[in-house]
Design a protein around this motif. Structure first.
Motif, mmCIF file in Angstrom:
data_model
loop_
_atom_site.group_PDB
_atom_site.id
_atom_site.type_symbol
_atom_site.label_atom_id
_atom_site.label_comp_id
_atom_site.label_asym_id
_atom_site.label_seq_id
_atom_site.Cartn_x
_atom_site.Cartn_y
_atom_site.Cartn_z
ATOM 1 N N MET A 3 8.750 7.493 8.546
ATOM 2 C CA MET A 3 7.692 7.979 9.439
ATOM 3 C C MET A 3 7.761 9.504 9.516
ATOM 4 S SD MET A 3 6.892 6.910 13.399
ATOM 5 C CE MET A 3 6.692 5.183 12.969
ATOM 6 N N SER A 4 6.682 10.180 9.114
ATOM 7 C CA SER A 4 6.678 11.637 9.071
ATOM 8 C C SER A 4 6.466 12.233 10.455
ATOM 9 C CB SER A 4 5.573 12.131 8.139
ATOM 10 O OG SER A 4 4.293 11.894 8.713
ATOM 11 N N SER A 33 -1.238 16.500 -5.137
ATOM 12 C CA SER A 33 -0.172 17.397 -5.594
ATOM 13 C C SER A 33 0.237 18.382 -4.506
ATOM 14 C CB SER A 33 -0.624 18.163 -6.845
ATOM 15 O OG SER A 33 -1.630 19.117 -6.523
ATOM 16 N N HIS A 34 -0.618 18.543 -3.472
ATOM 17 C CA HIS A 34 -0.327 19.466 -2.378
ATOM 18 C C HIS A 34 -0.094 18.748 -1.044
ATOM 19 C CE1 HIS A 34 -2.661 21.925 -5.277
ATOM 20 N NE2 HIS A 34 -1.883 22.906 -4.879
ATOM 21 N N PHE A 35 -0.619 17.560 -0.907
ATOM 22 C CA PHE A 35 -0.658 16.876 0.377
ATOM 23 C C PHE A 35 0.245 15.643 0.326
ATOM 24 C CE2 PHE A 35 -3.165 14.086 3.439
ATOM 25 C CZ PHE A 35 -2.765 14.772 4.574
ATOM 26 N N LYS A 36 1.230 15.607 1.165
ATOM 27 C CA LYS A 36 2.225 14.524 1.135
ATOM 28 C C LYS A 36 2.075 13.556 2.300
ATOM 29 C CE LYS A 36 3.683 16.518 -2.498
ATOM 30 N NZ LYS A 36 3.218 15.989 -3.802
ATOM 31 N N GLN A 37 0.939 13.606 2.983
ATOM 32 C CA GLN A 37 0.666 12.669 4.053
ATOM 33 C C GLN A 37 -0.280 11.585 3.516
ATOM 34 O OE1 GLN A 37 2.297 12.980 7.022
ATOM 35 N NE2 GLN A 37 3.331 14.777 6.166
ATOM 36 N N LYS A 38 -1.157 11.046 4.350
ATOM 37 C CA LYS A 38 -2.011 9.928 3.928
ATOM 38 C C LYS A 38 -3.402 10.405 3.514
ATOM 39 C CE LYS A 38 -1.545 5.989 5.807
ATOM 40 N NZ LYS A 38 -1.112 5.280 4.575
ATOM 41 N N TYR A 60 -2.257 14.614 9.373
ATOM 42 C CA TYR A 60 -1.635 13.366 8.923
ATOM 43 C C TYR A 60 -2.550 12.565 8.006
ATOM 44 C CZ TYR A 60 -0.208 8.509 8.897
ATOM 45 O OH TYR A 60 0.117 7.242 8.483
ATOM 46 N N LEU A 61 -3.858 12.555 8.315
ATOM 47 C CA LEU A 61 -4.797 11.726 7.563
ATOM 48 C C LEU A 61 -5.989 12.548 7.106
ATOM 49 C CD1 LEU A 61 -6.054 9.085 6.546
ATOM 50 C CD2 LEU A 61 -6.788 8.602 8.888
ATOM 51 N N LEU A 62 -6.232 12.534 5.809
ATOM 52 C CA LEU A 62 -7.422 13.136 5.216
ATOM 53 C C LEU A 62 -8.223 12.012 4.568
ATOM 54 C CD1 LEU A 62 -9.061 15.665 4.405
ATOM 55 C CD2 LEU A 62 -7.619 15.832 2.366
ATOM 56 N N HIS A 63 -9.511 11.948 4.911
ATOM 57 C CA HIS A 63 -10.356 10.881 4.383
ATOM 58 C C HIS A 63 -11.660 11.461 3.864
ATOM 59 C CE1 HIS A 63 -13.803 8.024 5.122
ATOM 60 N NE2 HIS A 63 -13.084 7.350 4.254
ATOM 61 N N PHE A 64 -12.114 10.941 2.740
ATOM 62 C CA PHE A 64 -13.468 11.295 2.308
ATOM 63 C C PHE A 64 -14.157 10.078 1.694
ATOM 64 C CE2 PHE A 64 -10.710 12.741 -1.243
ATOM 65 C CZ PHE A 64 -11.255 12.050 -2.314
ATOM 66 N N GLY A 72 2.592 6.521 -7.137
ATOM 67 C CA GLY A 72 3.575 7.331 -6.434
ATOM 68 C C GLY A 72 3.012 8.236 -5.366
ATOM 69 N N ALA A 73 1.878 7.879 -4.796
ATOM 70 C CA ALA A 73 1.275 8.720 -3.762
ATOM 71 C C ALA A 73 0.819 7.850 -2.601
ATOM 72 C CB ALA A 73 0.093 9.494 -4.336
ATOM 73 N N ASP A 74 0.737 8.470 -1.419
ATOM 74 C CA ASP A 74 0.261 7.740 -0.238
ATOM 75 C C ASP A 74 -1.263 7.778 -0.224
ATOM 76 O OD1 ASP A 74 0.202 6.290 2.034
ATOM 77 O OD2 ASP A 74 1.333 7.706 3.268
ATOM 78 N N LEU A 75 -1.834 7.086 -1.207
ATOM 79 C CA LEU A 75 -3.287 7.039 -1.394
ATOM 80 C C LEU A 75 -3.773 5.620 -1.176
ATOM 81 C CD1 LEU A 75 -6.068 8.103 -2.490
ATOM 82 C CD2 LEU A 75 -5.213 7.515 -4.783
#
Length: 348
Positions: free
Chosen positions: A1-2, A121-126, A98-102, A165-168
């Motif tokens: 948990m970040s 590559s820049h964003f390590k959250q969701k 924490y969360l970016l959505h489009f 390997g990403a929180d996508l």
């Protein structure tokens, strides 16, 4: 948990008891330009009116860097040539994000995948991406007004799902209208032919609403209509029991949608201007995506959103909302924050 997730959860917790000083969620519309001609949306007809520049967007997020959740939408955001730069600005200027959505119509597959990979590559959250899917192939293309758009949506979904390997998280988004209210099952089955591991929970839903200032659409008639209620019950019957937060939120949204479809009244007190706000491409700031009530423009406040959020116009609008004097809706843009602000036993 970040740490950013914990900050986000704390803001949601606070929203259960009092109005927030600053919204944690931003609905940020980058452009009204669109490469499709949807029958339930007239955004593509709007004049392009002095969109915020890259430099202005940078200034805005430099001064307003407290967001935990940012929805970036359009139109079709990938028609902006500076979308790479805008994404980097949001990520770099919002340390608590924490969360970016489009959402996207999925038509520009290569660019969508490139931008998504660059963000990750820049964003390590969701990061959550929602791709439009409004019917089986022929119906989807008819609704969207562009031949081949169904296949582009499918291809974009497939390509994004390949990113490892990403929180996508990648979902299909279906908006119900007169044209496709009967087509939920056919839409899902046609997509599953192409995507064998597709689940019902990989699809999220919205029901057409009227909105002057955003969609430019005023021909939605869904309240009290049995066919919409019937379609809703069909959707609810497919939802799996899950403790995953995204699924819980979607399931709560659908269950409370019953009340809206029957009464035309927002099921819970809306959190617009407390937990969330809406900004148009030219910096106009509205209560939300539905209520045609402008409360300011970022260019008039030197991009300080706080001056708008704490204005007398905003206070009056919040009072109207709490008294039931808004337009009333139940779209995910406004429903999700309302649901999260009424989760605790002693919520306001």
């Amino acid at each position: 948990m970040s740490l950013n997730m914990l900050r986000f959860m704390f803001k949601v917790f606070q929203s259960n008891f009092f109005e927030l000083k600053y919204p944690y969620r931003l609905n940020f519309i980058l452009t009204y330009r669109c490469n499709q001609r949807c029958i339930m949306c007239n955004i593509w007809r709007k004049k392009i009116n002095k969109e915020l520049t890259t430099e202005e967007i940078d200034k805005f997020f430099s001064k307003n860097n407290y967001f935990s959740w940012v929805d970036v939408s359009g139109g079709e955001i990938f028609l902006r040539k500076d979308i790479f730069d805008i994404a980097k600005i949001i990520i770099s200027k919002c340390p608590h994000l924490y969360l970016l959505h489009f959402p996207t119509n999925g038509f520009m597959t290569d660019k969508i995948v490139l931008v998504t990979e660059d963000i990750l590559s820049h964003f390590k959250q969701k990061l959550i991406v929602t791709i439009s899917l409004d019917g089986p192939p022929q119906l989807h293309d008819e609704i969207r007004g562009v031949k081949g758009s169904w296949q582009r949506s499918i291809d974009t979904y497939k390509e994004l799902r390949k990113i490892k390997g990403a929180d996508l998280e990648v979902y299909f988004g279906m908006t119900f209208t007169e044209a496709n209210i009967h087509a939920f099952s056919d839409t899902y089955q046609s997509a599953k032919v192409e995507i064998s591991d597709l689940r019902y929970d990989d699809m999220h839903f919205n029901f057409i609403h009227n909105s002057d200032h955003y969609y430019g659409y005023n021909d939605a008639h869904i309240v009290g209509e049995e066919k919409y209620l019937k379609a809703l019950e069909e959707i609810i019957s497919t939802r799996a029991k899950s403790l995953y937060p995204v699924h819980l939120l979607e399931n709560d949204y659908l269950k409370l949608l019953r009340k809206y479809l029957r009464t035309g009244r927002t099921p819970l007190v809306c959190e617009a201007l407390s937990s969330s706000c809406f900004i148009a491409p030219n910096g106009d700031t509205y209560v939300c995506s539905i209520w045609n009530k402008k409360i300011g423009n970022l260019r008039d406040t030197d991009f300080d959103l706080g001056k708008i959020i704490h204005s007398q116009d905003t206070k009056k609008a919040r009072s109207q909302i709490k008294e039931g004097g808004c337009s009333h809706c139940w779209t995910p843009c406004e429903a999700y924050t309302a649901i999260m602000a009424h989760k605790l036993p002693f919520s306001k």
